[in-house]
Design an enzyme around this catalytic site. Sequence first.
Site, PDB file in Angstrom:
ATOM      1  N   HIS A  40      -9.440  -4.385   6.585  1.00 21.49           N
ATOM      2  CA  HIS A  40      -8.175  -3.775   7.004  1.00 21.49           C
ATOM      3  C   HIS A  40      -7.528  -4.652   8.054  1.00 21.49           C
ATOM      4  CE1 HIS A  40      -8.967  -0.213   4.769  1.00 21.49           C
ATOM      5  NE2 HIS A  40     -10.154  -0.104   5.312  1.00 21.49           N
ATOM      6  N   GLU A 125     -15.562   4.246   1.992  1.00 18.02           N
ATOM      7  CA  GLU A 125     -17.027   4.185   2.164  1.00 18.02           C
ATOM      8  C   GLU A 125     -17.646   5.527   1.787  1.00 18.02           C
ATOM      9  OE1 GLU A 125     -18.644   3.007   6.073  1.00 18.02           O
ATOM     10  OE2 GLU A 125     -20.298   4.385   5.668  1.00 18.02           O
ATOM     11  N   SER A 224     -10.156   2.629  10.031  1.00 17.95           N
ATOM     12  CA  SER A 224     -10.631   3.870  10.657  1.00 17.95           C
ATOM     13  C   SER A 224     -11.452   3.574  11.908  1.00 17.95           C
ATOM     14  CB  SER A 224     -11.422   4.717   9.660  1.00 17.95           C
ATOM     15  OG  SER A 224     -12.738   4.300   9.585  1.00 17.95           O
ATOM     16  N   ASN A 225     -12.223   2.468  11.902  1.00 18.75           N
ATOM     17  CA  ASN A 225     -13.035   2.222  13.105  1.00 18.75           C
ATOM     18  C   ASN A 225     -12.161   1.799  14.271  1.00 18.75           C
ATOM     19  OD1 ASN A 225     -13.720  -0.806  13.852  1.00 18.75           O
ATOM     20  ND2 ASN A 225     -13.519  -0.757  11.639  1.00 18.75           N
TER      21      ASN A 225
END
Length: 417
Positions: A40, A125, A224-225
């Site tokens: 990403h 994931e 997202s992380n």
Amino acid sequence: MKVEVAKTAGFCFGVDRAVSTVYRLLEEGKRTATLGPIIHNPQVTGDLAARGVVTVNDPAETPKGCTLVIRSHGVSQAVEEKIRALDIPCVDATCPFVKKIHQLAAAAGDQGKTFLLAGDRDHPEVQGILGHCKGENFTVKNNEELVNLLKNNPDLREKPLAFAAQTTFHAGEWEKCLETLKKLCTNAAVFATICNATARRQKEAKTLAQRCDRMIVVGGRDSSNTAKLRDICAQYCETYLIERADELPVFSAGLSVGITAGASTPASIIKEVLATMAEVTNNEQNFEEMLEESLKSFNTDERVHGVVVGISPTEVYVDVGRKQAGFIPANELSNDPSVKPEDVVKIGDEMDLLIMKTNDQEGTIMLSKRRVDAMKGWDEISQALENNEVLEGKVIEVVKGGVIVLYKAMRIFVPAS
Ligand code: F3S
């Protein structure tokens, strides 16, 4: 202005591995496609697109002649089967930590357990993991959802459960979920699958945000992380999520600014952010040194015993009974460059290994099989010399003045005479 960079900022082991796989294929002159964006990060994906890498959403869209790369998030079993059925050349760059959750999900079904996953059900994931489940399964995105799930399905409290987490799940939320399980469920097996790299990155982001006036989180807005890092930091100070250096806000002098970055942020972008800040503030921090420090690893002479749990064309994954994921790069498997990993080992093989390097931040251990084999081989050769014994080896190279023979991972020079 005081600037402090998190040691854990930037690419994690799994992302680095996936991105390097794509660049390696390009270097080998292979036309390459990725199943979804490899990471990403718009800068990296833009660079890859400029080099001809195609991003497809379904294996069937893979252009003819392309090698398809599965990204670190992994895919469902159905997608893996589809790739095989379509006979598409494929390199699986699923992170070994994610692969481990695939195995847990499948095993839960085999053992008649309900599989519970803490994670974001819209995340690829998580979709990949759920696609390996064989029985009843549920996903909860936080402790509140877990409490509601157990309230609405009271039978789950007694059932055998296997509880795991998305690798990037929020460590604090996971702890809350465990408390709930402990209180309400009688038969739950818990698997701590939050990636060490993620947990460390989140922990460091928190402590940095606690002591800084402002935080900058560098990373893709779709990651997202990265979003989780922003949320964590925002609890303690004013936080900015930026994708590029030119999005940097202007800070007043005298502030202390912390910088962290998501797992898919290349070091080049973090350097650019620092260079821009240094221009503005004349800050003398040396990022190269900091980055090196953060990736610091050390050589050890320690031997460990491990079991092979996965094999790829470039690495072998080994469980060494520690929290960290063990891997043997192909060139540390054997001294014979012509052999492929699958020729040397198979899943379930047990072996002694030498620790080459550990990376505590990423939670990985690099191991060598050939060096242990070579040590054993050397002992045998010394003994054979003493006993006047004849040994047999394989000629692997013709060199000036003789040949190189391989015996038990030892390269032995045999003069032409
Ligand atoms: Fe793998 Fe952890 Fe990165 S799970 S992809 S090493 S964040």
